[in-house]
Each structure stands twice: as C-alpha cells, then as structure tokens.
Write an enzyme that holds these catalytic residues in place. Sequence first.
Site, PDB file in Angstrom:
ATOM      1  N   SER A 163     -13.668 -13.882   1.667  1.00 33.42           N
ATOM      2  CA  SER A 163     -13.148 -13.401   1.785  1.00 33.42           C
ATOM      3  C   SER A 163     -11.332 -14.062   1.814  1.00 33.42           C
ATOM      4  CB  SER A 163     -12.926 -11.697   1.744  1.00 33.42           C
ATOM      5  OG  SER A 163     -11.553 -10.936   1.775  1.00 33.42           O
ATOM      6  N   GLU A 211      -9.125 -12.032   3.141  1.00 34.04           N
ATOM      7  CA  GLU A 211      -8.703 -11.268   4.373  1.00 34.04           C
ATOM      8  C   GLU A 211      -8.424 -12.157   5.692  1.00 34.04           C
ATOM      9  OE1 GLU A 211      -7.802  -8.230   4.757  1.00 34.04           O
ATOM     10  OE2 GLU A 211      -6.838  -7.521   2.520  1.00 34.04           O
ATOM     11  N   TYR A 243     -12.987  -6.342   9.553  1.00 32.17           N
ATOM     12  CA  TYR A 243     -13.424  -6.925   8.500  1.00 32.17           C
ATOM     13  C   TYR A 243     -13.245  -8.473   8.227  1.00 32.17           C
ATOM     14  CZ  TYR A 243     -13.924  -8.370   3.056  1.00 32.17           C
ATOM     15  OH  TYR A 243     -15.070  -8.987   2.478  1.00 32.17           O
TER      16      TYR A 243
HETATM   17  O1  F7E Z   1      -7.504  -2.321  -1.851  1.00 34.85           O
HETATM   18  C1  F7E Z   1      -3.942  -0.150  -1.329  1.00 34.85           C
HETATM   19  C2  F7E Z   1      -4.641  -1.248   0.179  1.00 34.85           C
HETATM   20  O2  F7E Z   1      -9.309  -0.932  -0.714  1.00 34.85           O
HETATM   21  C3  F7E Z   1      -5.807  -3.241  -2.301  1.00 34.85           C
HETATM   22  C4  F7E Z   1     -12.289  -6.043  -0.860  1.00 34.85           C
HETATM   23  O3  F7E Z   1     -13.032  -6.623  -2.168  1.00 34.85           O
HETATM   24  O4  F7E Z   1     -10.385  -7.283  -1.630  1.00 34.85           O
HETATM   25  C5  F7E Z   1     -11.177  -6.173  -1.409  1.00 34.85           C
HETATM   26  O5  F7E Z   1      -9.922  -5.209  -0.081  1.00 34.85           O
HETATM   27  C6  F7E Z   1      -5.250  -2.642  -2.066  1.00 34.85           C
HETATM   28  C7  F7E Z   1      -4.547  -2.265  -0.805  1.00 34.85           C
HETATM   29  O6  F7E Z   1      -9.157  -3.752  -1.605  1.00 34.85           O
HETATM   30  C8  F7E Z   1      -5.314   2.976  -1.282  1.00 34.85           C
HETATM   31  O7  F7E Z   1      -3.567  -0.634   1.253  1.00 34.85           O
HETATM   32  C9  F7E Z   1      -3.203   1.867  -1.628  1.00 34.85           C
HETATM   33  O8  F7E Z   1      -3.096  -3.635  -0.068  1.00 34.85           O
HETATM   34  O9  F7E Z   1      -8.876  -2.425  -3.501  1.00 34.85           O
HETATM   35  P1  F7E Z   1      -8.703  -2.580  -1.442  1.00 34.85           P
HETATM   36  P2  F7E Z   1      -8.984  -4.711  -0.709  1.00 34.85           P
HETATM   37  O10 F7E Z   1      -8.363  -3.724   0.956  1.00 34.85           O
HETATM   38  O11 F7E Z   1      -7.857  -5.681  -0.745  1.00 34.85           O
HETATM   39  C10 F7E Z   1     -10.785  -8.599  -0.644  1.00 34.85           C
HETATM   40  C11 F7E Z   1     -10.127  -9.868  -1.203  1.00 34.85           C
HETATM   41  C12 F7E Z   1     -11.635  -8.401   0.202  1.00 34.85           C
HETATM   42  O12 F7E Z   1     -12.912  -9.367   0.461  1.00 34.85           O
HETATM   43  C13 F7E Z   1     -12.981  -6.960   0.512  1.00 34.85           C
HETATM   44  O13 F7E Z   1     -13.877  -6.600   0.615  1.00 34.85           O
HETATM   45  O14 F7E Z   1      -4.404  -1.142  -2.334  1.00 34.85           O
HETATM   46  N1  F7E Z   1      -3.639   0.859  -1.580  1.00 34.85           N
HETATM   47  N2  F7E Z   1      -3.884   2.711  -1.577  1.00 34.85           N
HETATM   48  C14 F7E Z   1      -5.517   1.424  -1.232  1.00 34.85           C
HETATM   49  N3  F7E Z   1      -6.572   1.063  -1.071  1.00 34.85           N
HETATM   50  C15 F7E Z   1      -7.675   1.997  -0.784  1.00 34.85           C
HETATM   51  N4  F7E Z   1      -8.792   0.816  -1.234  1.00 34.85           N
HETATM   52  N5  F7E Z   1      -7.726   3.676  -1.519  1.00 34.85           N
HETATM   53  C16 F7E Z   1      -6.203   4.278  -1.906  1.00 34.85           C
HETATM   54  O15 F7E Z   1      -6.277   4.915  -1.510  1.00 34.85           O
END
Ligand code: F7E
Length: 333
Positions: free
Chosen positions: A130, A132, A154
């Site tokens: 990832s 990340e 993570y």
């Molecule tokens: O968040 C913001 C949050 O949870 C995207 C996984 O596939 O991609 C994914 O991880 C953004 C972040 O994805 C909410 O803070 C705002 O900035 O959809 P997400 P992620 O954390 O980027 C990477 C590459 C991976 O490897 C992971 O496995 O959106 N955000 N408000 C929020 N995110 C969530 N989930 N929920 C909210 O309410």
Amino acid sequence: MPCALITGITGQDGSYLTEFLLDQGYTVHGLVRRTSSLERSNLRHLCSNPAVFGKTLHLHSADLERPITFLRILQRVNPDEIYHLAGQSHVGLSFDMAETTADSIAMGTLRILEIVREHPAPVRLFHATSSEIFGRPTVSPQDESTPLNPVNPYGAAKAFATQMIRIYREKFGLHLTNGILYNHESPRRGENFVTRKICRTAAAIKLGLATEVRLGDTSARRDWGDARDYVRGMWLSLQQPAGDDYVFATGVLHSVQEVLELAFAEVGLNWRPYVHRDERLVRPPETCTLVGDSSKVCRLGWQPATDFAALIRWMVSAELEAMSHTPRDVDPA
Ligand code: F7E
C-alpha cells in the site's frame, strides 16, 4: 491451464482478480475464512454458477494465523502464481486494532514467505502492499525508490511485509513482487471506505433510506483509481521474468469533498445539508499528498483509467440499482 492461489479472494480485489484470471483461462483457488459468508460476498455470482464453481474456481477454508492450513493447500494445489491480498485493510481501524492488524498483515505475510521459501516447485508471488508504507513522504509523487515512513499501524505492518518481500527476494532468489497500491475503488469496496460510504449514502438519501452522512476530514485528498485496472496490473507484474516492486496509481489527486460533489450530483442533490463532520472519524496523523508515479509499471504496458468522475458515477448507480431491488437500512456511521 495456469493455476493461481488467492488469499483474500472474497474482497474487492480478490473478486475482480478471480474474474480476470478465469477469463485468462486460469484455474483459481481461493482461501476463505471459515466465518466468511459466501452468499453475501463479492463472489456470490461465481459461486452460484455451476459452470464455474467446483470446476475452474475452488475455495478452501483457511486462517492465515494457522500456517499449517496454508501449507497443506499450497502442497495440494501447487499453483503457478500466488496473489497475497488478505489482511485487515482499514487505516482508521488499525489504531483500534493494532495487534490484529500487525498479525494479519506483517506476520501473515512472513508466514507465507517462510512456507514459499521451502516449497519445492517454482511459484511466483504477488504481495498487495500500500501507499501507506510512505506515510508522510518528503517527495511527491512517490515511486518504488521512495523511503518507507509509515505513520499508522496499518502502514507500519505493510512496510514490514514489503521489506520482507524484498529481503526474501534478494536472499533466496524467489520470484516475489510488491504491488504498491494507491487507493482503488469500485461498487465492491468495503462499506467503511470513504468513496463507497459516500456513494452508498447518497443513493440511500435519494431513495429515502437515510438522512445524513457523518464524515471525518472532507479536505483529505487521495490518488483514487479503478480497482479493475489494479487487478490487471497485479497479473501483468507477475508475468515478468523476475520479481520486482511496482507502484500502481493514477498520479492524480482528488478530495473527499469532490467525491461528495460528484456522488450527490449524480442523484440530483446538493451535498451540503446532508453532510456532518464527526470528530471521531478524523484520523490522528493524517498522511499528506500520497500520490503515485506509476511510470515503471506503465513501461510494461499498464495504464490506469483516470476518469474519476466516471468511477464515482458508476459507484452511485450501482448502489441505486442494488437498493432499488433490495431496500435495506443504511448505517450512516
Ligand atoms: O479514506 C478520509 C480519510 O478509508 C480515504 C485502503 O484501501 O487506501 C485505503 O486507505 C480518505 C482518508 O481509505 C472519512 O481520513 C474522511 O484521508 O477510504 P479510506 P485510506 O485510508 O486511504 C490505502 C492505499 C490502503 O492501502 C488501505 O488499505 O478519506 N475520510 N472521512 C474518511 N475515511 C473513512 N473511511 N470514513 C470517513 O468517514
């Protein structure tokens, strides 16, 4: 007939990868947790197809915490390729479940490597890692040479697994590939990831099944691609003569607010009155400008679709379609 073994086969990527490999003429074996419900999984259309299930698609119960089951399945199936996609994948949750995250991702990958190292037949392994792992990068965009600097459990677990792939590749001469995947989405995305959560709630509000969506930081930006492109890239990277590291990304950033604008516009609504900020959903150390440079894998012939608006529209219409058939309550949290 080539044969592939997939960990995490019931997830978004696992299900698209399965469809892709079956189309390429592969026999596909997948590992599923004993607790997984296939009726509700992304594989249900394949499992209910008698021409496929038990013929070219086979599922095996296994927990990666119990390496002996993986060993037995590997020996029995003897695949040409392994796609290791399993593991706790939610960044926010990884702060509450740090040990589970580290065990499933870091130790889970190491256990597989230890088994693959002893496997007598040649096998190629793709590891889904990832963006990340870069955490708070000092360069933008990031590529395969960007230093690892994770800022959440993570990312730290993925960084360990990524580095172990590199170490085992070099030390034991194994065909091991890291796919450094930036965010990639589809209607099969888990409901607690932000694009799916927004698209799903926009559709539910339109149909009168929900009244609001609670979100964290809507100014957060991500490099969002289409999951179907990324599974094609997984396969392509394993067809190379040696294992390597590849970044998979679009190279384009969009904000959570843009997802809101597009998703609500698709159902003919203004997003503002429906969206509420929830401090509990704001992540502690938010990563900044994670945007990838995929030129290395593009030189192999990979190309990501970069039509972000079309991706979000597709996700909203899939939700509308699903909800019109089976209306159900939407958990806005
Ligand atoms: O968040 C913001 C949050 O949870 C995207 C996984 O596939 O991609 C994914 O991880 C953004 C972040 O994805 C909410 O803070 C705002 O900035 O959809 P997400 P992620 O954390 O980027 C990477 C590459 C991976 O490897 C992971 O496995 O959106 N955000 N408000 C929020 N995110 C969530 N989930 N929920 C909210 O309410």
